[in-house]
Design an enzyme around this catalytic site. Sequence first.
Site, PDB file in Angstrom:
ATOM      1  N   LYS A   1     -32.440 -21.651  -8.885  1.00 57.35           N
ATOM      2  CA  LYS A   1     -32.082 -20.732  -7.397  1.00 57.35           C
ATOM      3  C   LYS A   1     -31.948 -21.776  -6.181  1.00 57.35           C
ATOM      4  CE  LYS A   1     -33.653 -16.618  -6.525  1.00 57.35           C
ATOM      5  NZ  LYS A   1     -34.690 -15.811  -7.098  1.00 57.35           N
TER       6      LYS A   1
ATOM      7  N   SER B   1     -34.734  -9.975 -17.079  1.00 54.57           N
ATOM      8  CA  SER B   1     -34.542 -10.822 -15.942  1.00 54.57           C
ATOM      9  C   SER B   1     -34.440 -12.286 -16.192  1.00 54.57           C
ATOM     10  CB  SER B   1     -35.901 -10.459 -15.114  1.00 54.57           C
ATOM     11  OG  SER B   1     -36.833 -10.247 -15.742  1.00 54.57           O
TER      12      SER B   1
ATOM     13  N   TYR C   1     -20.932 -10.077 -16.100  1.00 55.87           N
ATOM     14  CA  TYR C   1     -21.656 -11.462 -16.618  1.00 55.87           C
ATOM     15  C   TYR C   1     -22.153 -11.221 -18.067  1.00 55.87           C
ATOM     16  CZ  TYR C   1     -25.850  -9.395 -14.850  1.00 55.87           C
ATOM     17  OH  TYR C   1     -26.859  -8.433 -14.654  1.00 55.87           O
TER      18      TYR C   1
ATOM     19  N   CYS D   1     -33.103 -13.674  37.278  1.00 55.51           N
ATOM     20  CA  CYS D   1     -32.125 -14.489  36.136  1.00 55.51           C
ATOM     21  C   CYS D   1     -32.372 -16.033  36.234  1.00 55.51           C
ATOM     22  CB  CYS D   1     -30.633 -14.088  36.570  1.00 55.51           C
ATOM     23  SG  CYS D   1     -29.373 -15.265  35.755  1.00 55.51           S
TER      24      CYS D   1
ATOM     25  N   CYS E   1     -22.951 -15.032  39.175  1.00 51.68           N
ATOM     26  CA  CYS E   1     -23.961 -15.731  38.600  1.00 51.68           C
ATOM     27  C   CYS E   1     -23.061 -16.705  37.595  1.00 51.68           C
ATOM     28  CB  CYS E   1     -25.014 -14.925  37.752  1.00 51.68           C
ATOM     29  SG  CYS E   1     -26.030 -15.549  36.305  1.00 51.68           S
TER      30      CYS E   1
ATOM     31  N   GLU F   1     -22.889 -20.225 -14.641  1.00 48.35           N
ATOM     32  CA  GLU F   1     -22.115 -19.159 -13.851  1.00 48.35           C
ATOM     33  C   GLU F   1     -22.782 -19.064 -12.466  1.00 48.35           C
ATOM     34  OE1 GLU F   1     -22.776 -15.534 -16.100  1.00 48.35           O
ATOM     35  OE2 GLU F   1     -22.192 -16.600 -17.855  1.00 48.35           O
TER      36      GLU F   1
ATOM     37  N   ASP G   1     -25.875 -12.254  -5.650  1.00 49.85           N
ATOM     38  CA  ASP G   1     -27.090 -11.674  -5.207  1.00 49.85           C
ATOM     39  C   ASP G   1     -26.433 -10.092  -4.840  1.00 49.85           C
ATOM     40  OD1 ASP G   1     -29.461 -11.128  -3.912  1.00 49.85           O
ATOM     41  OD2 ASP G   1     -28.546 -12.099  -1.985  1.00 49.85           O
TER      42      ASP G   1
ATOM     43  N   GLU H   1     -23.047  -7.339 -11.871  1.00 47.82           N
ATOM     44  CA  GLU H   1     -23.611  -7.344 -10.505  1.00 47.82           C
ATOM     45  C   GLU H   1     -22.569  -6.760  -9.422  1.00 47.82           C
ATOM     46  OE1 GLU H   1     -26.858  -8.648 -10.677  1.00 47.82           O
ATOM     47  OE2 GLU H   1     -27.161  -9.108  -8.778  1.00 47.82           O
TER      48      GLU H   1
ATOM     49  N   CYS I   1     -29.213 -17.612  38.099  1.00 45.87           N
ATOM     50  CA  CYS I   1     -28.953 -17.337  39.593  1.00 45.87           C
ATOM     51  C   CYS I   1     -30.217 -17.187  40.282  1.00 45.87           C
ATOM     52  CB  CYS I   1     -27.955 -16.617  39.926  1.00 45.87           C
ATOM     53  SG  CYS I   1     -28.178 -14.838  39.366  1.00 45.87           S
TER      54      CYS I   1
ATOM     55  N   LYS J   1     -24.990 -17.108  -9.696  1.00 46.49           N
ATOM     56  CA  LYS J   1     -26.088 -15.926  -9.756  1.00 46.49           C
ATOM     57  C   LYS J   1     -25.903 -15.267  -8.358  1.00 46.49           C
ATOM     58  CE  LYS J   1     -30.842 -14.997 -10.421  1.00 46.49           C
ATOM     59  NZ  LYS J   1     -30.943 -13.866  -9.587  1.00 46.49           N
TER      60      LYS J   1
ATOM     61  N   ASP K   1       0.963  -1.027  -0.031  1.00 47.28           N
ATOM     62  CA  ASP K   1       0.039  -0.003   0.219  1.00 47.28           C
ATOM     63  C   ASP K   1       0.867   1.133  -0.173  1.00 47.28           C
ATOM     64  OD1 ASP K   1      -2.158  -1.764   0.088  1.00 47.28           O
ATOM     65  OD2 ASP K   1      -2.675  -1.233   2.079  1.00 47.28           O
ATOM     66  N   ALA K   2       1.841   1.261   0.787  1.00 52.78           N
ATOM     67  CA  ALA K   2       2.776   2.277   0.939  1.00 52.78           C
ATOM     68  C   ALA K   2       3.477   2.596  -0.600  1.00 52.78           C
ATOM     69  CB  ALA K   2       3.945   1.908   1.861  1.00 52.78           C
TER      70      ALA K   2
ATOM     71  N   CYS L   1     -28.473  -9.337  34.074  1.00 48.16           N
ATOM     72  CA  CYS L   1     -28.482 -10.024  35.437  1.00 48.16           C
ATOM     73  C   CYS L   1     -26.973  -9.210  35.904  1.00 48.16           C
ATOM     74  CB  CYS L   1     -28.037 -11.457  35.434  1.00 48.16           C
ATOM     75  SG  CYS L   1     -27.503 -11.965  36.955  1.00 48.16           S
TER      76      CYS L   1
HETATM   77  S1  IVH Z   1     -27.604 -12.702 -16.905  1.00 51.59           S
HETATM   78  C1  IVH Z   1     -30.113 -13.029 -19.628  1.00 51.59           C
HETATM   79  N1  IVH Z   1     -25.962 -13.705 -15.358  1.00 51.59           N
HETATM   80  O1  IVH Z   1     -30.191 -11.907 -12.013  1.00 51.59           O
HETATM   81  C2  IVH Z   1     -29.959 -11.713 -19.050  1.00 51.59           C
HETATM   82  N2  IVH Z   1     -27.686 -12.517 -14.321  1.00 51.59           N
HETATM   83  O2  IVH Z   1     -32.792 -12.290 -12.544  1.00 51.59           O
HETATM   84  C3  IVH Z   1     -29.839 -11.739 -17.407  1.00 51.59           C
HETATM   85  N3  IVH Z   1     -27.667 -12.059 -12.135  1.00 51.59           N
HETATM   86  O3  IVH Z   1     -31.224  -8.730 -12.976  1.00 51.59           O
HETATM   87  C4  IVH Z   1     -28.754 -11.450 -16.696  1.00 51.59           C
HETATM   88  N4  IVH Z   1     -26.203 -13.215 -11.663  1.00 51.59           N
HETATM   89  O4  IVH Z   1     -28.587  -9.019 -12.192  1.00 51.59           O
HETATM   90  C5  IVH Z   1     -27.024 -12.842 -15.412  1.00 51.59           C
HETATM   91  N5  IVH Z   1     -24.261 -14.703 -13.643  1.00 51.59           N
HETATM   92  C6  IVH Z   1     -25.420 -13.929 -13.812  1.00 51.59           C
HETATM   93  C7  IVH Z   1     -26.055 -13.242 -12.935  1.00 51.59           C
HETATM   94  C8  IVH Z   1     -27.163 -12.497 -13.084  1.00 51.59           C
HETATM   95  C9  IVH Z   1     -26.855 -12.497 -11.119  1.00 51.59           C
HETATM   96  C10 IVH Z   1     -28.795 -10.992 -11.884  1.00 51.59           C
HETATM   97  C11 IVH Z   1     -28.873 -10.145 -12.760  1.00 51.59           C
HETATM   98  C12 IVH Z   1     -30.261 -10.006 -13.060  1.00 51.59           C
HETATM   99  C13 IVH Z   1     -30.962 -10.819 -12.605  1.00 51.59           C
HETATM  100  C14 IVH Z   1     -32.287 -11.751 -13.432  1.00 51.59           C
END
Ligand code: IVH
Length: 675
Positions: A311, A83, A225, A405, A428, A114, A118, A173, A408, A116, A34-35, A423
Amino acid sequence: MTSPDVLNRVAELRASLDYHNHRYYVLDATEISDAQYDVLIRELRELEAQHPELVTPQSPTQRVGAEPSSGFAQATHAVQMFSLGNTFDDDELMAWHRRTAETLESEAFDMACELKYDGLAVALTYENGVLVRGATRGNGTVGEDVTQNLRTIRSIPLEVHGDFPARFEVRGEVLFPLSAFQRFNEERIVKELPPYAHPRNTAAGSIRQIDPQDVASRPLDIFVYGVAEPIGPDTQLGTLDYLRELGFKTNPHNALVKTAAEAADYYRTWLEGAETLDYGCDGVVIKVNRLDLQRHLGQVGREPRWAIAYKFPATQSVTQLESIEVAVGRTGRLSPYAVLTTVDVGGVQVSRATLHNEDYIKAKGIRKGDWVVVERAGEVIPQVVSVITERRTGKEPEYEMPTVCPSCDEAVVRVKNESATACVNAQCQAQLVRLLEHFVSRGSMDIDGLGIKQVISLLDNNKIKDAADLYRLQMDDLLELERMAEKSASNLLAAIEASKDRPLARLLVALGIPHVGAEVAELLSEAYPSMNELMDVDEEALTAIPSLGPKIAASVVSYFQNGPNRDMIDRLGNAGVRLQDEARPERATPTLAGLRFVVTGRLRESSRSDIQDRIKAAGGAVSGSVSKKTDYLIAGEDAGSKLADAEALGVKVITEDEFLALHSQEELSVEPSEA
Ligand code: IVH
């Protein structure tokens, strides 16, 4: 005119800083300290200060450049952000695979597997290799322009190098890494701010902060992704490889599979393995790998046919609360918990869940006999999150916190200004057991082979009354205990002996002083490397330690003012437990000693609390308002009334840059200004 030497040096520094940033934030394989990094960035900052015409938005000094915004502009997505359709079991996955194969009129198609993530979906637009826009997903068609905030994420390149289309859009993400989230919360606790509950919500909230400086103080990260439109390679995984080469952070666990069964295996691997990841992951995503096949498959509504999310099972379940019990913690706090009819929560059998404290139970209206929603998030202890009041019979009694408590039988008290009931009986047994268990644990004195059973057995047999007595145990004492053979007894004695030499911070943690965890203990032992010194400091001296708040200071002082605690520490010392840290190299005289500062307005480089910490660390004092005693007002943008006060009182006003420059050159230790 800028000399070619300066131009070259600036280019060289930027290339070098970009390279090391990428090694550190994307590849997690840093080459310099870092330095060393600081030396480079400081040189670049200085050159840019002397030659403002050379500053570009892509410069590594410009990640946190922007002013706070009053809101976010809308950002329309030229290509919709999709989505994903969900599956929750292998059958649904197989059905998706079959449908896809039918549409493609061929059995075999490779799939990209891949994780998913969160977090929060974002789209990053690059023009001529330069990041020009970062936007949230929003409703998929219109999101928010959060460019200035996304720029603060170090794993997002501000500029890429190599071959790429004139304009392209990367999608990914944003995440708050779990370890960083924990540290972030620990720092908040030290500053006596309430900790955040969910890394995902905090990441999302962070990206929508008004002030990019606040965002920069949160170590967010990203995994990319995909892209809005193909950028060269003709497969999903090829695209991700290419993005990695351009400098983006892709996930190392991406994999190619040929069959649905292999995809299901990938899912199972991560169903078990996700807990080892340092980021939230709530399933896996299976994508048809070839982009031409993706195009052929198209989408229904907002969900592409070429991808599916598998999921992990929900982490909430419904069950009945059989009773409410109370445990006594090491500081005497009573912790109510629910005894539940055993239920599967995301693959784990749960029969107990925390109810936190009396106020939590009251606020949620939790009663014995209720049907409740139980949640398990990450490695967190399961908790009761809500009551299904519709399922009440009317016979469920309202909960009353015990007045004595449960261990005790002594009367308990409500802790002032807190939700806790405690307590306060120093003798105790339940507290002692918890305290000793904590004393010997890993993060404390780390005495191997001394578990809760042995602790209880030692207490029951009157071999110990407190932690100091552990260091007087002899072979004979141990051999009198049940199930203690000579071998384990001598191992235990050796472990106790070894623990005498732990650093002071570990001993401070071990004592179980309320509000003193690892982080605070480090701060305390750095400021006071000897227990004897620390035992006699007052609250004022403790609050002068940077980032240490009044609640902690009060707790430490009150612990050391207690006679039996002092006596026990004396006995620890007499038994040979180390009460001070090795001498550290003599610290340079604080450069700001005797000077009083006020900080106001919006700063560019650092947050206000950072500057305040630096002042305190260098021996200076910080106050909240300008008075005749103030030596310097450090004024950022929009400094407002404090600036006016300083001018009226004739207090010296300096900018943040002046402060940083002077402070780093140690030139500010001039005579305080005239009052
Ligand atoms: S692909 C096909 N790949 O999941 C196009 N999405 O439910 C959709 N997410 O809003 C995106 N990991 O933010 C893709 N490896 C991944 C992902 C991913 C998380 C999220 C993404 C999207 C949501 C869709």
